[in-house]
Design a protein around this motif. Structure first.
Motif, PDB file in Angstrom:
ATOM      1  N   SER A 204       0.838  -1.193   0.000  1.00  0.00           N
ATOM      2  CA  SER A 204       0.000   0.000   0.000  1.00  0.00           C
ATOM      3  C   SER A 204       0.874   1.245   0.000  1.00  0.00           C
ATOM      4  O   SER A 204       2.050   1.213   0.365  1.00  0.00           O
ATOM      5  N   GLY A 205       0.268   2.357  -0.398  1.00  0.00           N
ATOM      6  CA  GLY A 205       0.990   3.615  -0.398  1.00  0.00           C
ATOM      7  C   GLY A 205       0.098   4.741  -0.852  1.00  0.00           C
ATOM      8  O   GLY A 205      -1.138   4.644  -0.799  1.00  0.00           O
ATOM      9  N   ASP A 330     -10.606   2.942  -2.818  1.00  0.00           N
ATOM     10  CA  ASP A 330     -11.362   3.245  -1.599  1.00  0.00           C
ATOM     11  C   ASP A 330     -10.540   4.084  -0.634  1.00  0.00           C
ATOM     12  O   ASP A 330     -11.099   4.891   0.122  1.00  0.00           O
ATOM     13  N   ALA A 331      -9.211   3.871  -0.647  1.00  0.00           N
ATOM     14  CA  ALA A 331      -8.363   4.536   0.334  1.00  0.00           C
ATOM     15  C   ALA A 331      -6.907   4.422  -0.086  1.00  0.00           C
ATOM     16  O   ALA A 331      -6.559   3.661  -0.997  1.00  0.00           O
ATOM     17  N   ILE A 332      -6.058   5.190   0.584  1.00  0.00           N
ATOM     18  CA  ILE A 332      -4.618   5.053   0.469  1.00  0.00           C
ATOM     19  C   ILE A 332      -4.062   4.799   1.864  1.00  0.00           C
ATOM     20  O   ILE A 332      -4.769   4.901   2.870  1.00  0.00           O
ATOM     21  N   VAL A 333      -2.777   4.474   1.933  1.00  0.00           N
ATOM     22  CA  VAL A 333      -2.052   4.469   3.194  1.00  0.00           C
ATOM     23  C   VAL A 333      -1.004   5.567   3.107  1.00  0.00           C
ATOM     24  O   VAL A 333      -0.099   5.509   2.270  1.00  0.00           O
ATOM     25  N   ASN A 334      -1.160   6.584   3.935  1.00  0.00           N
ATOM     26  CA  ASN A 334      -0.247   7.721   3.927  1.00  0.00           C
ATOM     27  C   ASN A 334       0.987   7.354   4.738  1.00  0.00           C
ATOM     28  O   ASN A 334       1.000   7.407   5.967  1.00  0.00           O
ATOM     29  N   THR A 335       2.044   6.964   4.021  1.00  0.00           N
ATOM     30  CA  THR A 335       3.282   6.528   4.675  1.00  0.00           C
ATOM     31  C   THR A 335       4.168   7.700   5.068  1.00  0.00           C
ATOM     32  O   THR A 335       5.222   7.506   5.671  1.00  0.00           O
ATOM     33  N   ALA A 336       3.761   8.942   4.702  1.00  0.00           N
ATOM     34  CA  ALA A 336       4.535  10.124   5.078  1.00  0.00           C
ATOM     35  C   ALA A 336       4.277  10.539   6.513  1.00  0.00           C
ATOM     36  O   ALA A 336       5.012  11.359   7.072  1.00  0.00           O
ATOM     37  N   LEU A 337       3.228   9.987   7.124  1.00  0.00           N
ATOM     38  CA  LEU A 337       2.915  10.316   8.502  1.00  0.00           C
ATOM     39  C   LEU A 337       3.838   9.580   9.457  1.00  0.00           C
ATOM     40  O   LEU A 337       4.393   8.516   9.137  1.00  0.00           O
ATOM     41  N   VAL A 338       4.002  10.125  10.666  1.00  0.00           N
ATOM     42  CA  VAL A 338       4.805   9.451  11.688  1.00  0.00           C
ATOM     43  C   VAL A 338       4.230   8.067  11.961  1.00  0.00           C
ATOM     44  O   VAL A 338       4.957   7.078  12.074  1.00  0.00           O
ATOM     45  N   GLN A 375     -10.408  11.968  -4.046  1.00  0.00           N
ATOM     46  CA  GLN A 375      -9.454  11.021  -3.478  1.00  0.00           C
ATOM     47  C   GLN A 375      -8.536  11.760  -2.502  1.00  0.00           C
ATOM     48  O   GLN A 375      -8.436  12.982  -2.532  1.00  0.00           O
ATOM     49  N   PRO A 376      -7.893  11.035  -1.582  1.00  0.00           N
ATOM     50  CA  PRO A 376      -7.151  11.702  -0.500  1.00  0.00           C
ATOM     51  C   PRO A 376      -6.129  12.708  -1.021  1.00  0.00           C
ATOM     52  O   PRO A 376      -5.439  12.469  -2.021  1.00  0.00           O
ATOM     53  N   LEU A 377      -6.019  13.830  -0.314  1.00  0.00           N
ATOM     54  CA  LEU A 377      -5.161  14.929  -0.748  1.00  0.00           C
ATOM     55  C   LEU A 377      -3.709  14.503  -0.860  1.00  0.00           C
ATOM     56  O   LEU A 377      -2.970  14.991  -1.728  1.00  0.00           O
ATOM     57  N   ALA A 378      -3.280  13.588  -0.011  1.00  0.00           N
ATOM     58  CA  ALA A 378      -1.879  13.158  -0.034  1.00  0.00           C
ATOM     59  C   ALA A 378      -1.586  12.167  -1.154  1.00  0.00           C
ATOM     60  O   ALA A 378      -0.427  11.830  -1.400  1.00  0.00           O
ATOM     61  N   SER A 379      -2.612  11.701  -1.855  1.00  0.00           N
ATOM     62  CA  SER A 379      -2.434  10.613  -2.811  1.00  0.00           C
ATOM     63  C   SER A 379      -1.855  11.096  -4.130  1.00  0.00           C
ATOM     64  O   SER A 379      -1.819  12.289  -4.433  1.00  0.00           O
ATOM     65  N   ARG A 415      -8.526  15.635 -12.456  1.00  0.00           N
ATOM     66  CA  ARG A 415      -7.652  16.665 -11.924  1.00  0.00           C
ATOM     67  C   ARG A 415      -6.698  16.027 -10.918  1.00  0.00           C
ATOM     68  O   ARG A 415      -7.113  15.178 -10.120  1.00  0.00           O
ATOM     69  N   THR A 416      -5.447  16.448 -10.950  1.00  0.00           N
ATOM     70  CA  THR A 416      -4.498  15.988  -9.939  1.00  0.00           C
ATOM     71  C   THR A 416      -4.829  16.634  -8.599  1.00  0.00           C
ATOM     72  O   THR A 416      -5.618  17.577  -8.518  1.00  0.00           O
ATOM     73  N   GLN A 417      -4.179  16.164  -7.549  1.00  0.00           N
ATOM     74  CA  GLN A 417      -4.436  16.732  -6.231  1.00  0.00           C
ATOM     75  C   GLN A 417      -3.969  18.183  -6.132  1.00  0.00           C
ATOM     76  O   GLN A 417      -4.445  18.941  -5.284  1.00  0.00           O
ATOM     77  N   ALA A 418      -3.060  18.580  -7.021  1.00  0.00           N
ATOM     78  CA  ALA A 418      -2.621  19.974  -7.059  1.00  0.00           C
ATOM     79  C   ALA A 418      -3.504  20.832  -7.955  1.00  0.00           C
ATOM     80  O   ALA A 418      -3.256  22.029  -8.119  1.00  0.00           O
ATOM     81  N   GLY A 419      -4.536  20.226  -8.556  1.00  0.00           N
ATOM     82  CA  GLY A 419      -5.434  20.966  -9.426  1.00  0.00           C
ATOM     83  C   GLY A 419      -5.018  21.002 -10.870  1.00  0.00           C
ATOM     84  O   GLY A 419      -5.662  21.660 -11.701  1.00  0.00           O
ATOM     85  N   GLY A 420      -3.947  20.284 -11.212  1.00  0.00           N
ATOM     86  CA  GLY A 420      -3.462  20.283 -12.587  1.00  0.00           C
ATOM     87  C   GLY A 420      -4.129  19.227 -13.450  1.00  0.00           C
ATOM     88  O   GLY A 420      -4.952  18.427 -12.981  1.00  0.00           O
TER      89      GLY A 420
END
Length: 445
Positions: A204-205, A330-338, A375-379, A415-420
């Motif tokens: 996951s990621g 359905d979801a992501i796993v945000n691996t950037a979090l502590v 979809q999740p902002l971090a994705s 659209r990408t998460q950055a709006g592009g």
């Protein structure tokens, strides 16, 4: 052979028993034209609405569907067993196909055969056991020839109880196999020295969560009323998100060693059906709205097979690198979090359909739907807006024969998460549309 009129027309007593049986079905032939054919190159092909190998400017399919409906009265109420299956030959869609029979590549238009069990359930004393329509379903594209991504006809294995309160009021609680409701990372081939050697589960990621084995089924409930004027239903669902893992020791192909904690997705919806016999006998209006958080398939179903609904072929189809199905999770796993955690996709959809009988033998329908997927902002996944609008007309020159024409416009925006604007195969794709026309001949019996 004795006629059984207890349950309506078409039933007869099985000789030597008190069980009434009905046998029926249909034969269907579809001829479909797709303006955005998958073999195109440049701006018209290899996009999110199609794949590089799916279909040319047209496709064909045929289907034989048979059902049996066995009923008898008992001291506990109705005992019923219902089964339905289809034998299908036609365009490969990723949901009804035998993939081993596919020949793909430039200039190919894949065709396949499949036998699909669409219903197989028992009803007794308010309980339903087996493979049936989800109890979350309401509007299922009932006025359409093709399916509707925002009005899914999802079938699943259920263990349900329905309580009837009289005057058409009822409530159902249902445990449903969640494997039919997952948008996650699919298994992939491990590659060694340029050669695919084995299927492995990806970690996951930010590009999506890979599901682990399910622990609990989806919990679905509804409240509804069915009366002469129509029907109303409110429904909800709880969906377990269970991560396979997001880190490996030993390189690709080795098991994931770390996993995010479980989370629960959910969905709620409401639908209304109005019988408009004051306009013409058989006229009907359907309205439905659904919101989901971590349970996307309840609001947007690309594998839209079930009952007698057709799949979506040639627009928003399932297979291929750039297909819609491979852009949503359905979801992501945000691996950037502590403490890496599951973050969910949120979506809402609305759908409507209206059917009018010009004469008892001639009817038309207009329908449409809209889905908004965040979809999740971090994705690294895109946000998606998908809408359809269509019309059809069906003529029944004799009883139990339908000759129909349908035209549907599909439009998907990314659209990408950055709006592009996202890029597929080197081509920027902000919005993509396709016209799909179908002629159908169907003989019911």
């Amino acid at each position: 052979m004795r006629i059984c009129d207890t349950y309506g027309a078409g039933f007869f007593f099985i000789p030597g028993t008190d069980t009434c049986l009905r046998i029926g079905g249909f034969v269907r032939a579809d001829y479909t034209v797709n303006s955005n054919n998958g073999n195109a190159t440049g701006p018209g092909g290899n996009g999110a609405l199609n794949t590089s190998y799916f279909d040319q400017a047209y496709s064909t399919s045929v289907r034989l569907t048979l059902f049996t409906d066995a009923r008898s009265n008992t001291e506990y109420g109705l005992l019923r067993a219902f089964g339905q299956f289809s034998a299908y030959r036609g365009a490969f869609s990723g949901s009804t196909s035998s993939q081993g029979l596919i020949n793909s590549g430039a200039g190919q238009s894949p065709r396949a055969s499949a036998i699909s069990v669409e219903r197989a359930f028992i009803q007794f004393a308010g309980f339903t056991f087996g493979f049936s329509a989800s109890f979350f379903n309401f509007y299922q594209g009932d006025v359409q020839l093709s399916g509707n991504l925002a009005a899914t006809a999802r079938s699943t294995t259920v263990l349900a109880y329905t309580a009837s309160f009289g005057s058409g009021f009822s409530a159902t609680i249902s445990l449903e196999d969640q494997m039919y409701r997952r948008y996650g990372n699919g298994d992939a081939y491990a590659v060694t020295a340029g050669t695919a050697v084995a299927l492995v589960r990806p970690v996951s990621g930010l590009g999506g969560m890979t599901y682990a084995g399910q622990n609990i089924p989806d919990v679905v409930a509804n409240l509804r009323v069915d009366q002469g004027w129509g029907s109303v239903q409110v429904m909800g669902a709880l969906h377990q998100l269970r991560d396979f893992g997001y880190a490996q020791v030993g390189g690709p192909g080795t098991p994931a060693t770390l996993r995010a904690g479980d989370k629960y997705g959910w969905a709620v919806g409401a639908g209304l059906r109005l019988n408009l016999d004051m306009l013409a006998r058989g006229d009907v209006l359907w309205l439905q709205a659904v919101y989901s958080d971590g349970a996307l398939d309840y609001a947007f179903g690309t594998a839209n097979q079930g009952g007698d609904r057709g799949t979506i072929s040639g627009a928003g189809n399932l297979a291929g690198v750039n297909a819609t199905n491979n852009q949503i999770r359905d979801a992501i796993v945000n691996t950037a979090l502590v403490n890496p955690a599951i973050q969910t996709t949120k979506a809402w959809s609305v759908a409507a359909g209206f059917r009018h009988f010009w004469t008892p033998a001639l009817r038309s329908a207009i329908f449409g739907s809209y889905t908004h997927i965040d979809q999740p902002l971090a994705s690294t996944l895109n946000d998606i807006k998908y809408y359809t609008v269509g019309v059809n007309t069906v003529w029944s020159p004799v009883r139990n024969l339908d000759l129909g024409v349908e035209v549907v416009y599909h439009n998907l925006s990314n659209r990408t998460q950055a709006g592009g604007i996202p890029v597929f195969n080197g081509i920027a794709r902000a919005s993509e549309g396709a016209w799909v026309g179908t002629f159908r001949a169907q003989r019911n019996f």
